[in-house]
Write an enzyme that holds these catalytic residues in place. Structure first.
Site, PDB file in Angstrom:
ATOM      1  N   ASP A  30       0.849  -1.189   0.000  1.00  0.00           N
ATOM      2  CA  ASP A  30       0.000   0.000   0.000  1.00  0.00           C
ATOM      3  C   ASP A  30       0.891   1.248   0.000  1.00  0.00           C
ATOM      4  O   ASP A  30       1.918   1.304   0.688  1.00  0.00           O
ATOM      5  CB  ASP A  30      -0.907  -0.007   1.236  1.00  0.00           C
ATOM      6  CG  ASP A  30      -2.049   0.987   1.109  1.00  0.00           C
ATOM      7  OD1 ASP A  30      -3.203   0.560   0.969  1.00  0.00           O
ATOM      8  OD2 ASP A  30      -1.777   2.217   1.150  1.00  0.00           O
ATOM      9  N   ASN A  83     -12.850  -3.097   2.492  1.00  0.00           N
ATOM     10  CA  ASN A  83     -13.772  -1.975   2.651  1.00  0.00           C
ATOM     11  C   ASN A  83     -14.693  -1.943   1.435  1.00  0.00           C
ATOM     12  O   ASN A  83     -14.224  -1.950   0.291  1.00  0.00           O
ATOM     13  CB  ASN A  83     -12.988  -0.660   2.752  1.00  0.00           C
ATOM     14  CG  ASN A  83     -12.100  -0.636   3.980  1.00  0.00           C
ATOM     15  OD1 ASN A  83     -12.453  -1.166   5.028  1.00  0.00           O
ATOM     16  ND2 ASN A  83     -10.927  -0.022   3.859  1.00  0.00           N
ATOM     17  N   GLY A  89     -15.338   3.114   4.082  1.00  0.00           N
ATOM     18  CA  GLY A  89     -13.954   3.560   3.908  1.00  0.00           C
ATOM     19  C   GLY A  89     -13.334   3.202   2.572  1.00  0.00           C
ATOM     20  O   GLY A  89     -12.137   3.410   2.379  1.00  0.00           O
ATOM     21  N   GLN A  90     -14.136   2.682   1.631  1.00  0.00           N
ATOM     22  CA  GLN A  90     -13.543   2.374   0.321  1.00  0.00           C
ATOM     23  C   GLN A  90     -13.241   3.663  -0.434  1.00  0.00           C
ATOM     24  O   GLN A  90     -14.094   4.549  -0.530  1.00  0.00           O
ATOM     25  CB  GLN A  90     -14.499   1.491  -0.511  1.00  0.00           C
ATOM     26  CG  GLN A  90     -13.862   1.028  -1.820  1.00  0.00           C
ATOM     27  CD  GLN A  90     -14.732   0.063  -2.627  1.00  0.00           C
ATOM     28  OE1 GLN A  90     -15.882  -0.203  -2.277  1.00  0.00           O
ATOM     29  NE2 GLN A  90     -14.185  -0.437  -3.714  1.00  0.00           N
ATOM     30  N   SER A  91     -12.015   3.770  -0.934  1.00  0.00           N
ATOM     31  CA  SER A  91     -11.628   4.967  -1.688  1.00  0.00           C
ATOM     32  C   SER A  91     -11.165   4.635  -3.103  1.00  0.00           C
ATOM     33  O   SER A  91     -11.175   5.498  -3.977  1.00  0.00           O
ATOM     34  CB  SER A  91     -10.532   5.744  -0.949  1.00  0.00           C
ATOM     35  OG  SER A  91      -9.384   4.944  -0.796  1.00  0.00           O
ATOM     36  N   HIS A  96     -10.253  -4.798  -3.621  1.00  0.00           N
ATOM     37  CA  HIS A  96      -8.943  -5.124  -3.045  1.00  0.00           C
ATOM     38  C   HIS A  96      -9.104  -5.604  -1.613  1.00  0.00           C
ATOM     39  O   HIS A  96      -9.990  -5.152  -0.880  1.00  0.00           O
ATOM     40  CB  HIS A  96      -7.994  -3.928  -3.109  1.00  0.00           C
ATOM     41  CG  HIS A  96      -8.573  -2.666  -2.539  1.00  0.00           C
ATOM     42  ND1 HIS A  96      -9.448  -1.870  -3.248  1.00  0.00           N
ATOM     43  CD2 HIS A  96      -8.422  -2.084  -1.335  1.00  0.00           C
ATOM     44  CE1 HIS A  96      -9.800  -0.837  -2.496  1.00  0.00           C
ATOM     45  NE2 HIS A  96      -9.198  -0.949  -1.316  1.00  0.00           N
ATOM     46  N   LEU A  97      -8.210  -6.499  -1.252  1.00  0.00           N
ATOM     47  CA  LEU A  97      -8.156  -7.039   0.108  1.00  0.00           C
ATOM     48  C   LEU A  97      -6.922  -6.438   0.778  1.00  0.00           C
ATOM     49  O   LEU A  97      -5.822  -6.502   0.228  1.00  0.00           O
ATOM     50  CB  LEU A  97      -8.020  -8.561  -0.007  1.00  0.00           C
ATOM     51  CG  LEU A  97      -7.899  -9.424   1.239  1.00  0.00           C
ATOM     52  CD1 LEU A  97      -9.135  -9.327   2.101  1.00  0.00           C
ATOM     53  CD2 LEU A  97      -7.689 -10.882   0.816  1.00  0.00           C
ATOM     54  N   HIS A  98      -7.116  -5.815   1.945  1.00  0.00           N
ATOM     55  CA  HIS A  98      -5.975  -5.292   2.710  1.00  0.00           C
ATOM     56  C   HIS A  98      -5.452  -6.411   3.607  1.00  0.00           C
ATOM     57  O   HIS A  98      -6.233  -7.075   4.312  1.00  0.00           O
ATOM     58  CB  HIS A  98      -6.413  -4.156   3.648  1.00  0.00           C
ATOM     59  CG  HIS A  98      -6.918  -2.923   2.964  1.00  0.00           C
ATOM     60  ND1 HIS A  98      -6.133  -1.799   2.775  1.00  0.00           N
ATOM     61  CD2 HIS A  98      -8.135  -2.610   2.454  1.00  0.00           C
ATOM     62  CE1 HIS A  98      -6.852  -0.854   2.185  1.00  0.00           C
ATOM     63  NE2 HIS A  98      -8.079  -1.325   1.977  1.00  0.00           N
TER      64      HIS A  98
HETATM   65  P1  5GP Z   1      -9.635   1.615   0.395  1.00  0.00           P
HETATM   66  O1  5GP Z   1      -9.694   2.903   1.167  1.00  0.00           O
HETATM   67  O2  5GP Z   1     -10.322   1.759  -0.947  1.00  0.00           O
HETATM   68  O3  5GP Z   1     -10.090   0.407   1.154  1.00  0.00           O
HETATM   69  O4  5GP Z   1      -8.098   1.356   0.117  1.00  0.00           O
HETATM   70  C1  5GP Z   1      -7.404   1.937  -0.926  1.00  0.00           C
HETATM   71  C2  5GP Z   1      -5.950   1.845  -0.581  1.00  0.00           C
HETATM   72  O5  5GP Z   1      -5.196   2.035  -1.761  1.00  0.00           O
HETATM   73  C3  5GP Z   1      -5.482   2.907   0.418  1.00  0.00           C
HETATM   74  O6  5GP Z   1      -4.952   2.263   1.570  1.00  0.00           O
HETATM   75  C4  5GP Z   1      -4.436   3.707  -0.365  1.00  0.00           C
HETATM   76  O7  5GP Z   1      -3.349   4.073   0.441  1.00  0.00           O
HETATM   77  C5  5GP Z   1      -4.030   2.740  -1.463  1.00  0.00           C
HETATM   78  N1  5GP Z   1      -3.622   3.349  -2.709  1.00  0.00           N
HETATM   79  C6  5GP Z   1      -4.247   4.350  -3.382  1.00  0.00           C
HETATM   80  N2  5GP Z   1      -3.607   4.623  -4.537  1.00  0.00           N
HETATM   81  C7  5GP Z   1      -2.542   3.776  -4.584  1.00  0.00           C
HETATM   82  C8  5GP Z   1      -1.496   3.588  -5.540  1.00  0.00           C
HETATM   83  O8  5GP Z   1      -1.417   4.241  -6.563  1.00  0.00           O
HETATM   84  N3  5GP Z   1      -0.567   2.630  -5.253  1.00  0.00           N
HETATM   85  C9  5GP Z   1      -0.643   1.867  -4.116  1.00  0.00           C
HETATM   86  N4  5GP Z   1       0.335   0.963  -3.943  1.00  0.00           N
HETATM   87  N5  5GP Z   1      -1.613   2.024  -3.205  1.00  0.00           N
HETATM   88  C10 5GP Z   1      -2.550   2.968  -3.434  1.00  0.00           C
END
Ligand code: 5GP
Ligand code: ZN
Length: 110
Positions: A30, A83, A89-91, A96-98
């Site tokens: 991440d 998320n 909290g999805q952005s 994707h799986l964290h």
């Molecule tokens: P979400 O908030 O959707 O569950 O998680 C998205 C994640 O993607 C965030 O933790 C953010 O830091 C990560 N992220 C966003 N853009 C990029 C990118 O360009 N490269 C990588 N490696 N991570 C990213």
């Protein structure tokens, strides 16, 4: 999807160190880690969220890949999070799986 950042990582358009790859899934660090270990595991095929993900093999592979990455990084205690939707909290709207680890984590999450 050409304008999706994770599709561009998955297809190699954006050069990223991959910790794991198979025919369905890739994993990479991440960009903004929330723990000493923070890996994203994504399906190669685009879906906006896990709600739109219908390929059961790919759904399974996300978890199989997460276990392999955890083993590779030698972390025994970790959290797997998906998320789903802005309110959760999805952005980034590519499923994707964290995989989070390397520190103590509280429960319940915020
Ligand atoms: P979400 O908030 O959707 O569950 O998680 C998205 C994640 O993607 C965030 O933790 C953010 O830091 C990560 N992220 C966003 N853009 C990029 C990118 O360009 N490269 C990588 N490696 N991570 C990213
Ligand atoms: Zn995508």
């Amino acid at each position: 999807m050409s304008n999706c950042i994770f599709c561009r990582i998955a297809n190699g358009e954006i050069s990223t160190e991959l910790l794991y790859e198979d025919d369905k899934v890739v994993a990479f660090k991440d960009l903004n880690p929330q723990a000493p270990i923070h890996i994203l595991i994504i399906p190669k095929e685009h879906s906006d969220s896990v709600k739109e993900m219908n390929d059961e093999v790919s759904i399974g592979r996300l978890f199989t890949a997460a276990k392999k990455v955890a083993e590779k990084l030698d972390t025994e205690h970790y959290r797997l999070v998906i998320n789903t939707g802005i309110g959760a909290g999805q952005s980034v709207f590519h499923t994707h799986l964290h995989l989070l680890g390397g520190r103590l984590m509280s429960w319940p999450p915020g």
